[in-house]
Each structure stands twice: as structure tokens, then as C-alpha cells.
Design a protein around this motif. Sequence first.
Motif, PDB file in Angstrom:
ATOM      1  N   PHE B  48       0.844  -1.059   0.022  1.00  0.00           N
ATOM      2  CA  PHE B  48       0.021   0.249   0.135  1.00  0.00           C
ATOM      3  C   PHE B  48       0.778   1.275   0.031  1.00  0.00           C
ATOM      4  CE2 PHE B  48      -3.925   2.177   0.591  1.00  0.00           C
ATOM      5  CZ  PHE B  48      -3.728   2.665   1.546  1.00  0.00           C
ATOM      6  N   ASP B  49       2.352   1.191   0.468  1.00  0.00           N
ATOM      7  CA  ASP B  49       3.056   2.476   1.222  1.00  0.00           C
ATOM      8  C   ASP B  49       3.732   2.940  -0.558  1.00  0.00           C
ATOM      9  OD1 ASP B  49       5.915   3.179   0.815  1.00  0.00           O
ATOM     10  OD2 ASP B  49       5.474   3.167   2.876  1.00  0.00           O
ATOM     11  N   PHE B  50       3.890   1.319  -1.172  1.00  0.00           N
ATOM     12  CA  PHE B  50       4.621   1.091  -2.809  1.00  0.00           C
ATOM     13  C   PHE B  50       3.709   2.246  -3.491  1.00  0.00           C
ATOM     14  CE2 PHE B  50       7.928   1.054  -5.913  1.00  0.00           C
ATOM     15  CZ  PHE B  50       6.733  -0.019  -7.202  1.00  0.00           C
ATOM     16  N   LEU B  51       2.239   1.427  -3.744  1.00  0.00           N
ATOM     17  CA  LEU B  51       0.942   1.981  -4.397  1.00  0.00           C
ATOM     18  C   LEU B  51       0.671   4.110  -3.905  1.00  0.00           C
ATOM     19  CD1 LEU B  51      -1.409  -0.568  -4.413  1.00  0.00           C
ATOM     20  CD2 LEU B  51       0.401   0.201  -5.979  1.00  0.00           C
ATOM     21  N   LEU B  52       1.116   4.403  -2.939  1.00  0.00           N
ATOM     22  CA  LEU B  52       0.469   5.395  -2.116  1.00  0.00           C
ATOM     23  C   LEU B  52       1.407   6.822  -3.189  1.00  0.00           C
ATOM     24  CD1 LEU B  52      -0.747   6.230   1.291  1.00  0.00           C
ATOM     25  CD2 LEU B  52      -1.204   7.506  -0.423  1.00  0.00           C
ATOM     26  N   ARG B  53       2.990   5.992  -2.763  1.00  0.00           N
ATOM     27  CA  ARG B  53       4.095   6.876  -3.324  1.00  0.00           C
ATOM     28  C   ARG B  53       4.089   6.672  -4.703  1.00  0.00           C
ATOM     29  NH1 ARG B  53       8.502   6.824  -0.147  1.00  0.00           N
ATOM     30  NH2 ARG B  53       8.270   5.774   1.811  1.00  0.00           N
ATOM     31  N   LEU B  54       3.597   6.190  -5.634  1.00  0.00           N
ATOM     32  CA  LEU B  54       3.446   6.390  -7.616  1.00  0.00           C
ATOM     33  C   LEU B  54       2.430   7.091  -7.166  1.00  0.00           C
ATOM     34  CD1 LEU B  54       3.342   2.972  -8.551  1.00  0.00           C
ATOM     35  CD2 LEU B  54       5.201   4.086  -9.143  1.00  0.00           C
ATOM     36  N   SER B 110      13.439   7.187  -4.346  1.00  0.00           N
ATOM     37  CA  SER B 110      12.528   6.624  -2.814  1.00  0.00           C
ATOM     38  C   SER B 110      12.019   5.072  -2.862  1.00  0.00           C
ATOM     39  CB  SER B 110      11.383   7.603  -1.568  1.00  0.00           C
ATOM     40  OG  SER B 110      10.469   7.569  -1.991  1.00  0.00           O
ATOM     41  N   LEU B 111      11.191   5.152  -4.706  1.00  0.00           N
ATOM     42  CA  LEU B 111      11.043   3.619  -4.375  1.00  0.00           C
ATOM     43  C   LEU B 111      11.605   3.013  -4.098  1.00  0.00           C
ATOM     44  CD1 LEU B 111       8.821   4.648  -7.517  1.00  0.00           C
ATOM     45  CD2 LEU B 111       8.073   4.134  -5.509  1.00  0.00           C
ATOM     46  N   PRO B 112      12.783   2.720  -4.792  1.00  0.00           N
ATOM     47  CA  PRO B 112      14.001   1.828  -4.749  1.00  0.00           C
ATOM     48  C   PRO B 112      13.528   1.150  -3.477  1.00  0.00           C
ATOM     49  CG  PRO B 112      15.244   3.242  -6.100  1.00  0.00           C
ATOM     50  CD  PRO B 112      13.830   3.110  -5.625  1.00  0.00           C
ATOM     51  N   PHE B 113      13.846   2.444  -1.886  1.00  0.00           N
ATOM     52  CA  PHE B 113      13.808   1.196  -0.601  1.00  0.00           C
ATOM     53  C   PHE B 113      12.382   1.274  -0.304  1.00  0.00           C
ATOM     54  CE2 PHE B 113      17.361   4.102   1.509  1.00  0.00           C
ATOM     55  CZ  PHE B 113      17.944   4.598   0.046  1.00  0.00           C
ATOM     56  N   SER B 114      11.677   1.439  -1.128  1.00  0.00           N
ATOM     57  CA  SER B 114       9.966   1.612  -0.745  1.00  0.00           C
ATOM     58  C   SER B 114       9.997  -0.610  -1.211  1.00  0.00           C
ATOM     59  CB  SER B 114       8.928   1.941  -1.938  1.00  0.00           C
ATOM     60  OG  SER B 114       7.293   1.791  -0.764  1.00  0.00           O
ATOM     61  N   ILE B 115      10.796  -0.719  -2.367  1.00  0.00           N
ATOM     62  CA  ILE B 115      10.717  -2.276  -3.446  1.00  0.00           C
ATOM     63  C   ILE B 115      11.342  -2.393  -2.018  1.00  0.00           C
ATOM     64  CG2 ILE B 115      11.451  -3.426  -5.094  1.00  0.00           C
ATOM     65  CD1 ILE B 115      11.121  -0.930  -7.007  1.00  0.00           C
ATOM     66  N   LEU B 195       1.634   7.849   4.534  1.00  0.00           N
ATOM     67  CA  LEU B 195       3.715   7.116   4.469  1.00  0.00           C
ATOM     68  C   LEU B 195       4.052   7.355   5.732  1.00  0.00           C
ATOM     69  CD1 LEU B 195       4.440   8.671   0.529  1.00  0.00           C
ATOM     70  CD2 LEU B 195       3.767   6.439   1.050  1.00  0.00           C
ATOM     71  N   ILE B 196       4.302   8.407   5.958  1.00  0.00           N
ATOM     72  CA  ILE B 196       4.425   8.152   7.757  1.00  0.00           C
ATOM     73  C   ILE B 196       3.946   7.744   8.768  1.00  0.00           C
ATOM     74  CG2 ILE B 196       5.317   9.773   9.177  1.00  0.00           C
ATOM     75  CD1 ILE B 196       5.950  12.313   7.640  1.00  0.00           C
ATOM     76  N   VAL B 197       2.484   7.373   8.630  1.00  0.00           N
ATOM     77  CA  VAL B 197       1.655   6.517   9.404  1.00  0.00           C
ATOM     78  C   VAL B 197       1.979   4.933   8.948  1.00  0.00           C
ATOM     79  CG1 VAL B 197      -0.998   5.817  10.071  1.00  0.00           C
ATOM     80  CG2 VAL B 197      -0.070   8.347  10.416  1.00  0.00           C
ATOM     81  N   ILE B 198       1.657   4.571   7.803  1.00  0.00           N
ATOM     82  CA  ILE B 198       2.487   3.289   7.698  1.00  0.00           C
ATOM     83  C   ILE B 198       3.870   2.792   8.286  1.00  0.00           C
ATOM     84  CG2 ILE B 198       2.982   2.225   6.009  1.00  0.00           C
ATOM     85  CD1 ILE B 198       0.245   3.505   3.972  1.00  0.00           C
ATOM     86  N   SER B 199       5.074   3.396   8.081  1.00  0.00           N
ATOM     87  CA  SER B 199       5.571   3.450   8.480  1.00  0.00           C
ATOM     88  C   SER B 199       6.444   3.447   9.436  1.00  0.00           C
ATOM     89  CB  SER B 199       7.168   4.635   8.046  1.00  0.00           C
ATOM     90  OG  SER B 199       8.075   4.439   5.926  1.00  0.00           O
ATOM     91  N   ALA B 200       5.467   4.712  10.352  1.00  0.00           N
ATOM     92  CA  ALA B 200       5.217   3.704  12.010  1.00  0.00           C
ATOM     93  C   ALA B 200       5.354   2.739  12.057  1.00  0.00           C
ATOM     94  CB  ALA B 200       4.755   5.315  12.126  1.00  0.00           C
ATOM     95  N   ILE B 201       3.583   2.323  11.765  1.00  0.00           N
ATOM     96  CA  ILE B 201       3.362   0.962  11.981  1.00  0.00           C
ATOM     97  C   ILE B 201       4.130  -0.486  11.481  1.00  0.00           C
ATOM     98  CG2 ILE B 201       1.245   0.024  11.392  1.00  0.00           C
ATOM     99  CD1 ILE B 201      -0.544   1.718  11.815  1.00  0.00           C
ATOM    100  N   ALA B 202       4.640  -0.148  10.354  1.00  0.00           N
ATOM    101  CA  ALA B 202       4.972  -1.227  10.273  1.00  0.00           C
ATOM    102  C   ALA B 202       6.631  -0.966  10.663  1.00  0.00           C
ATOM    103  CB  ALA B 202       5.769  -0.724   8.223  1.00  0.00           C
TER     104      ALA B 202
END
Lengths: 187, 206
Positions: B48-54, B110-115, B195-202
Motif C-alpha cells: 500500500f505504501d508503494f502504491l501511495l508513493r506512485l 524513494s521507490l527503490p527503498f520502498s521495493i 506514508l509516515i503513519v504506515i512506516s511508523a506502524i510497520a
Amino acid sequence: MKSGQAEIVETSKAIQKSGLMSRRNAILEFILRIVAFFNTITSAILMATTNETLPFFAQFIRFHAEYSDLPALTFFVIANAVVSGYLILSLPLAFVHIVKSKTQNSRVLLIILDVAMLGLLTAGASSAAAIVYLAHKGNNNTNWFSICQQFNSFCERISGSLIGSFVAVFLLILLILLSAIALSRRH
Amino acid sequence: MAKESTTIDIGEPSTVTKSTSHAVVDEKKKSFVTAAGGGGDKRGLTIFDFLLRLAAIGITIGASSVMFTAEETLPFFTQFLQFQAGYDDFPTFQFFVIAIAIVASYLVLSLPFSIVTIVRPLAVAPRLILLISDTVVLTLTTAAAAAAASIVYLAHNGNTNTNWLPICQQFGDFCQTASTAVVAASISVVFFILLIVISAIALKRH
């Protein structure tokens, strides 16, 4: 058995060290919150107490200026007040993080709230900065005159109160960073 | 008999250590398995994070280009007012275009980092880097969007106290385009917060 014991001693030392680091982390967070609170409340008060009346009356120029004349500055005062209220209210939670050890969920909550407040504060500070820039320089293309040429102390006041707000933005970013590091460190 | 006793003596400690090491290995396996199981939820979040970035890339590029091409020339010439308006008449809008362009290029980088976080759901370092740089970029985006919004508000309403006239009444098209760009940037701000919330939860470990 000996190697097992040595292992146990080593892991307990590592746990102790990480416990110390996370406590230092939490104390630093608490201190940063207090500093950010002082910054935002100072900015809000500085902007809200702007009031300048020119000693003479001219036909075309307005002779009174205060923060409520510009809606962006009003938004700035409100945003700073809200964020300083949030920072004060989050101090007990930060204090609990110093004392308690299992704080994952509350840290996630704190990160989410911090991010929301960061967005609000940055919006207030930058919209006020745009208006202050306009007040200083004016805009020739739209015939918007710079009002700083008449209201000197008003201009200085509103420019100075922006600084505290931007420092608080930077401190909020540091706070989010610290919370994230503390979250990722848990075993 | 002595031999038996010695064999028994040697045998016992080895079985004792074997059982404790087995217990340790079992525990390690258990924690690994639960962590891998938790990795399943994280994988969904990360996708979901990756899709949000796109989506955010699309919106920021759109916002920047819309503001860049906002231009209007009035068909008649008035004595006091300029008859042409573009984004470079306002320093705030120049800042907006540049800042949102920087944000768009950051998102692409930042897409590679997300991948990487999708492929390795348990890795902490990429997620932490993403969270920190997302926070900084959130600040930049919010600053650009809010500053442009305050200028657009001023252009729509003017200000009687400072004698600033609303220019939207002459340059309606330009105003409309600029407002659209500001709205798009604000939507990207919401995306960044998500995106930040997703990163924090993950980042949270079980």
C-alpha cells in the motif's frame, strides 16, 4: 555450560545498555518537547500582541495595524496556540515513556499526532512567512504595496515571531526522528 | 563400572547442554516464525505504501506542471494594471514550483527503498530512512502548499486593511489554474502523512 553462561551475561549486558539508551532517548524527547512548547507559545504571544498606530493621519494610508488585519497571521496565531497546547498535553505521555519499558503502541500514537501537528505548524508558519515576505517586498505586478515602509515595528514583530515557529518545526522533526528510532530499537 | 560411570558423567552434561541449546534453538525458531508471520501484515502495508508513493508522484508532478504553465494574457490594456500574469510574477509561486518538483524527484528516488521494504519486510534500516526523509519532505511540501495557498487566498479576496486588491477579478483563468495546483499539492500532503503513519506502524515490532 560455561559458554552458555557467558552468553547469558552478554545478552543481559546488551539489554541493560539498550535500556539505558532508550531511557536517554526518552529524556531527550521530554526536554525537546518542553523547548518546542516554549518556542510556539512565544511565537503565538509575539504575533498576537502586535499593535501599531502611526502618530500621524494621512489620507490614503491606514494608520493602524495589528495581526487580525491579515487572515494568514490569525491562522498563524491559532496554529501556534493549538500546537503549544498539544505539546503541553503530550508531556505526561512522554514522561511515561521515560519510566515504562513496553511503550510501542503509545509511541506509534505519539508519532501520528506529532506528524499531524507538524503539518499544522508548518502550514501556519509558511503561510505567515509568505504574507510577511509580501509585506516586506510588495509585488509590482499586482500593485500590492509593501506595508513595512509605514509600519516598521509591526513588521519587525511579525518577522521575529516567525523564527520561534520555524525552530519549533525543526524540533518537531527531531521528536519524530527520536520516536521512530526508539520504536525500531525494541527487541 | 568406572567406565560406565564416566560415560554416564560425560553423557549427562552433553545431554543437558543439548536440551538447553535445543530449547534456545526452538525459541529462536519460534520467534523467527512469529516474526515471519507478522511479516505478512507488514507486506500488505508496504505494498500500500508503494502504491501511495506512485500516486503521490503523479499528483506532485501534476501540481508542479499545472502551476508552471499557469499563464493568462488579458485581451485589453489598462493604464494601471499589468495585462499579463504568470507564475514567475509571484516569488511564492516560483518557490512552489521548485519545491514540488524537488518533492516529485525525491519520491521517484524513494521507490527503490520502498521495493526493498516489500522484499524484506523485517528490515529496519530502509523503513527508518524512509520515515525520516518522508518527514522532511512533508515539511517542504506543506510549506510550499501553505505559502501558495495564502497568496491564492489573497488573490481571491484581497485585503482592505493593506489596500491589496484581489487580482482574480481580472485574471480569472490564472487564478483558477493556480488554485488547482495548490489543491493538488494539499492532497499530496495528505498522502505524505499516510506514508509516515504506515512506516511508523510497520516499524513496530511484535
